[in-house]
Design a protein around this motif. Sequence first.
Motif, PDB file in Angstrom:
ATOM      1  N   PHE A   7       4.766  -5.005   5.939  1.00 51.12           N
ATOM      2  CA  PHE A   7       5.919  -4.908   5.123  1.00 51.12           C
ATOM      3  C   PHE A   7       5.408  -4.434   3.727  1.00 51.12           C
ATOM      4  O   PHE A   7       6.089  -3.588   2.986  1.00 51.12           O
ATOM      5  CB  PHE A   7       6.387  -6.416   4.885  1.00 51.12           C
ATOM      6  N   SER A   8       4.096  -4.929   3.110  1.00 48.06           N
ATOM      7  CA  SER A   8       3.715  -4.529   1.805  1.00 48.06           C
ATOM      8  C   SER A   8       3.444  -2.933   1.945  1.00 48.06           C
ATOM      9  O   SER A   8       3.670  -2.164   1.103  1.00 48.06           O
ATOM     10  CB  SER A   8       2.320  -5.365   1.554  1.00 48.06           C
ATOM     11  N   ALA A   9       2.862  -2.427   3.016  1.00 51.14           N
ATOM     12  CA  ALA A   9       2.412  -1.194   3.191  1.00 51.14           C
ATOM     13  C   ALA A   9       3.674  -0.236   3.429  1.00 51.14           C
ATOM     14  O   ALA A   9       3.792   0.738   2.721  1.00 51.14           O
ATOM     15  CB  ALA A   9       1.735  -0.903   4.299  1.00 51.14           C
ATOM     16  N   THR A  10       4.902  -0.687   3.788  1.00 49.65           N
ATOM     17  CA  THR A  10       6.303  -0.121   3.768  1.00 49.65           C
ATOM     18  C   THR A  10       6.609   0.038   2.632  1.00 49.65           C
ATOM     19  O   THR A  10       7.402   0.993   2.182  1.00 49.65           O
ATOM     20  CB  THR A  10       6.984  -0.770   5.026  1.00 49.65           C
ATOM     21  N   ALA A  11       6.839  -1.106   1.907  1.00 47.32           N
ATOM     22  CA  ALA A  11       7.507  -1.141   0.413  1.00 47.32           C
ATOM     23  C   ALA A  11       6.706   0.028  -0.579  1.00 47.32           C
ATOM     24  O   ALA A  11       7.341   0.505  -1.107  1.00 47.32           O
ATOM     25  CB  ALA A  11       7.313  -2.480  -0.106  1.00 47.32           C
ATOM     26  N   GLN A  12       5.387  -0.127  -0.451  1.00 44.39           N
ATOM     27  CA  GLN A  12       4.546   0.781  -1.155  1.00 44.39           C
ATOM     28  C   GLN A  12       4.857   2.097  -1.050  1.00 44.39           C
ATOM     29  O   GLN A  12       4.958   3.257  -1.640  1.00 44.39           O
ATOM     30  CB  GLN A  12       3.083   0.475  -0.749  1.00 44.39           C
ATOM     31  N   SER A  13       5.118   2.583   0.195  1.00 45.84           N
ATOM     32  CA  SER A  13       5.508   3.833   0.615  1.00 45.84           C
ATOM     33  C   SER A  13       6.711   4.408   0.437  1.00 45.84           C
ATOM     34  O   SER A  13       7.020   5.610   0.537  1.00 45.84           O
ATOM     35  CB  SER A  13       5.002   4.080   2.333  1.00 45.84           C
ATOM     36  N   ASP A  14       7.604   3.515  -0.177  1.00 46.92           N
ATOM     37  CA  ASP A  14       9.170   4.122  -0.235  1.00 46.92           C
ATOM     38  C   ASP A  14       8.993   5.040  -1.718  1.00 46.92           C
ATOM     39  O   ASP A  14       9.726   5.834  -1.805  1.00 46.92           O
ATOM     40  CB  ASP A  14      10.154   3.183  -0.447  1.00 46.92           C
ATOM     41  N   LEU A  15       8.265   4.640  -2.561  1.00 50.83           N
ATOM     42  CA  LEU A  15       8.087   5.530  -3.703  1.00 50.83           C
ATOM     43  C   LEU A  15       6.643   6.370  -4.138  1.00 50.83           C
ATOM     44  O   LEU A  15       5.997   5.797  -3.664  1.00 50.83           O
ATOM     45  CB  LEU A  15       8.257   4.470  -5.148  1.00 50.83           C
ATOM     46  N   ASN A  16       6.949   7.331  -4.617  1.00 48.65           N
ATOM     47  CA  ASN A  16       5.660   7.952  -4.996  1.00 48.65           C
ATOM     48  C   ASN A  16       4.858   7.133  -6.129  1.00 48.65           C
ATOM     49  O   ASN A  16       5.402   6.860  -7.023  1.00 48.65           O
ATOM     50  CB  ASN A  16       5.978   9.540  -5.540  1.00 48.65           C
ATOM     51  N   PRO A  17       3.519   6.841  -5.613  1.00 51.33           N
ATOM     52  CA  PRO A  17       2.800   6.190  -6.629  1.00 51.33           C
ATOM     53  C   PRO A  17       2.529   6.745  -8.140  1.00 51.33           C
ATOM     54  O   PRO A  17       2.238   5.916  -9.287  1.00 51.33           O
ATOM     55  CB  PRO A  17       1.619   5.948  -6.015  1.00 51.33           C
ATOM     56  N   PHE A  18       2.750   8.067  -8.200  1.00 53.50           N
ATOM     57  CA  PHE A  18       2.168   8.476  -9.609  1.00 53.50           C
ATOM     58  C   PHE A  18       3.381   9.077 -10.426  1.00 53.50           C
ATOM     59  O   PHE A  18       4.373   9.801  -9.836  1.00 53.50           O
ATOM     60  CB  PHE A  18       1.019   9.696  -9.339  1.00 53.50           C
ATOM     61  N   LYS A  19       3.683   8.787 -11.524  1.00 58.70           N
ATOM     62  CA  LYS A  19       4.586   9.234 -12.495  1.00 58.70           C
ATOM     63  C   LYS A  19       4.053   9.415 -13.827  1.00 58.70           C
ATOM     64  O   LYS A  19       3.014   8.721 -14.301  1.00 58.70           O
ATOM     65  CB  LYS A  19       5.800   8.449 -12.501  1.00 58.70           C
ATOM     66  N   VAL A  20       4.917   9.917 -14.608  1.00 59.35           N
ATOM     67  CA  VAL A  20       4.679  10.160 -16.211  1.00 59.35           C
ATOM     68  C   VAL A  20       5.930   9.980 -16.953  1.00 59.35           C
ATOM     69  O   VAL A  20       7.169  10.326 -16.622  1.00 59.35           O
ATOM     70  CB  VAL A  20       4.109  11.465 -16.589  1.00 59.35           C
TER      71      VAL A  20
END
Length: 190
Positions: A7-20
């Motif tokens: 579940f944690s891996a799925t939630a992490q993969s929904d959004l791109n991790p890098f932003k500004v």
Amino acid sequence: LGTIVSFSATAQSDLNPFKVDVSLGYAIPGGSGAKGGVLFAVEPKYAVQSQIAVGLRMEAAVIARFSGFDAEGYPNKASVKAAGSYLATGDYYFRDNYSFRPFAGAGAGIFSLASAEISSTEGAVSGGTKFGGMIRGGVEMSHFRIGIEYNIVPTTKFAGFDNNGNPATLTSKNSYLGIKLGVCIGGGPR
């Protein structure tokens, strides 16, 4: 345990991790007198988990304060301050919903300060570097960000002169509140 990790891996993969985050705002210094200023910030971030992001906030703020004139027409107190900061930051997002994500965060780092102060009895110019912190809260809505931050910067004491030309020790309050509107570049759904 396998279900939690999945579940944690799925939630992490929904959004791109890098932003500004790029923000403009209004800066309100501590202390008395009519005051205000502007600020500009850029903050690259990386989501180490779906609800936790770490970053580096780079901000410039220019603040003016004026408290009127005395009986002879001299300023009671007027100052112009500039602060540049480089803070390591961390934000916690209370929801995973990309369209509405309330957050709270904090940071710590270096503030570079410069100020000019004048009054009917004294005047001085100062500058220096202080270690300080920041706390904040707000909300992200898709690619837009609204927040309020309180920058905690120690007071500066510096040498100046009174109206008779005598040496005097002056104090400058450096903490300020920032109200920001900004955009998030990146970080959206994959």
